[in-house]
Design an enzyme around this catalytic site. Sequence first.
Site, PDB file in Angstrom:
ATOM      1  N   ARG A 104       0.825  -1.223   0.000  1.00  0.00           N
ATOM      2  CA  ARG A 104       0.000   0.000   0.000  1.00  0.00           C
ATOM      3  C   ARG A 104       0.852   1.263   0.000  1.00  0.00           C
ATOM      4  O   ARG A 104       0.486   2.259  -0.621  1.00  0.00           O
ATOM      5  CB  ARG A 104      -0.957  -0.032   1.196  1.00  0.00           C
ATOM      6  N   HIS A 117      -6.863  -5.346  -1.122  1.00  0.00           N
ATOM      7  CA  HIS A 117      -7.627  -5.812   0.043  1.00  0.00           C
ATOM      8  C   HIS A 117      -7.087  -7.180   0.430  1.00  0.00           C
ATOM      9  O   HIS A 117      -6.722  -7.974  -0.438  1.00  0.00           O
ATOM     10  CB  HIS A 117      -9.120  -5.951  -0.303  1.00  0.00           C
TER      11      HIS A 117
HETATM   12  P1  CMP Z   1     -10.123  -2.879   2.620  1.00  0.00           P
HETATM   13  O1  CMP Z   1      -9.020  -3.656   3.198  1.00  0.00           O
HETATM   14  O2  CMP Z   1     -10.597  -3.237   1.247  1.00  0.00           O
HETATM   15  O3  CMP Z   1     -11.376  -2.918   3.616  1.00  0.00           O
HETATM   16  C1  CMP Z   1     -12.355  -1.911   3.636  1.00  0.00           C
HETATM   17  C2  CMP Z   1     -11.961  -0.717   2.848  1.00  0.00           C
HETATM   18  O4  CMP Z   1     -12.631   0.468   3.190  1.00  0.00           O
HETATM   19  C3  CMP Z   1     -10.502  -0.391   3.137  1.00  0.00           C
HETATM   20  O5  CMP Z   1      -9.664  -1.343   2.564  1.00  0.00           O
HETATM   21  C4  CMP Z   1     -10.384   0.998   2.575  1.00  0.00           C
HETATM   22  O6  CMP Z   1     -10.160   0.998   1.179  1.00  0.00           O
HETATM   23  C5  CMP Z   1     -11.775   1.533   2.851  1.00  0.00           C
HETATM   24  N1  CMP Z   1     -11.749   2.457   3.977  1.00  0.00           N
HETATM   25  C6  CMP Z   1     -11.463   2.185   5.253  1.00  0.00           C
HETATM   26  N2  CMP Z   1     -11.546   3.295   6.008  1.00  0.00           N
HETATM   27  C7  CMP Z   1     -11.889   4.283   5.161  1.00  0.00           C
HETATM   28  C8  CMP Z   1     -12.119   5.667   5.326  1.00  0.00           C
HETATM   29  N3  CMP Z   1     -12.012   6.264   6.519  1.00  0.00           N
HETATM   30  N4  CMP Z   1     -12.457   6.397   4.249  1.00  0.00           N
HETATM   31  C9  CMP Z   1     -12.576   5.793   3.036  1.00  0.00           C
HETATM   32  N5  CMP Z   1     -12.375   4.480   2.814  1.00  0.00           N
HETATM   33  C10 CMP Z   1     -12.017   3.735   3.872  1.00  0.00           C
END
Ligand code: CMP
Length: 140
Positions: A104, A117
């Site tokens: 990331r 993810h």
């Molecule tokens: P992921 O691991 O795919 O799981 C949930 C996703 O939500 C995370 O990665 C981020 O891409 C997204 N996410 C988490 N927190 C936030 C936030 N505060 N604002 C926008 N997107 C978020």
Amino acid sequence: MSAQRTLSIIKPDATARNVTGSINARFEQAELRIIAQKKIQLTKAQAEKFYEVHSDKAFYDSLCEYMSSAPVVVQVLYGDNAVAKNREIMGATNPANAEIGTIRRDFGQSIEHNAVHGSDCVENAEIEIAFFFSGLELVG
Ligand code: CMP
């Protein structure tokens, strides 16, 4: 250590920037085997179902809109301690907070456009794998 499977998604920002292979190399360097993989484009309804656990969050609609906006690569990674190992090499959710050398940090652009993810625990990994793959598609 036990061999585990985990679900990984290479997100629209990363597929759009043509870094799928570079990200896959990170998995392989960490001795995670890609035992299933396909490129798909989610519908918004499918993204909403996958991220249902976040449905009460302010970012839910934007996240689902984004995840269905362009193709993603969904994949199953396999290896010793795969769930935790993948989370380690992905780095923190927000690329700005992720360690140098993590996926990331190196490929993500924002907390939403964060390149990948990965499942957060073994139990959810099995649920998430079954969301995208049939048993016949898991060959490793
Ligand atoms: P992921 O691991 O795919 O799981 C949930 C996703 O939500 C995370 O990665 C981020 O891409 C997204 N996410 C988490 N927190 C936030 C936030 N505060 N604002 C926008 N997107 C978020």
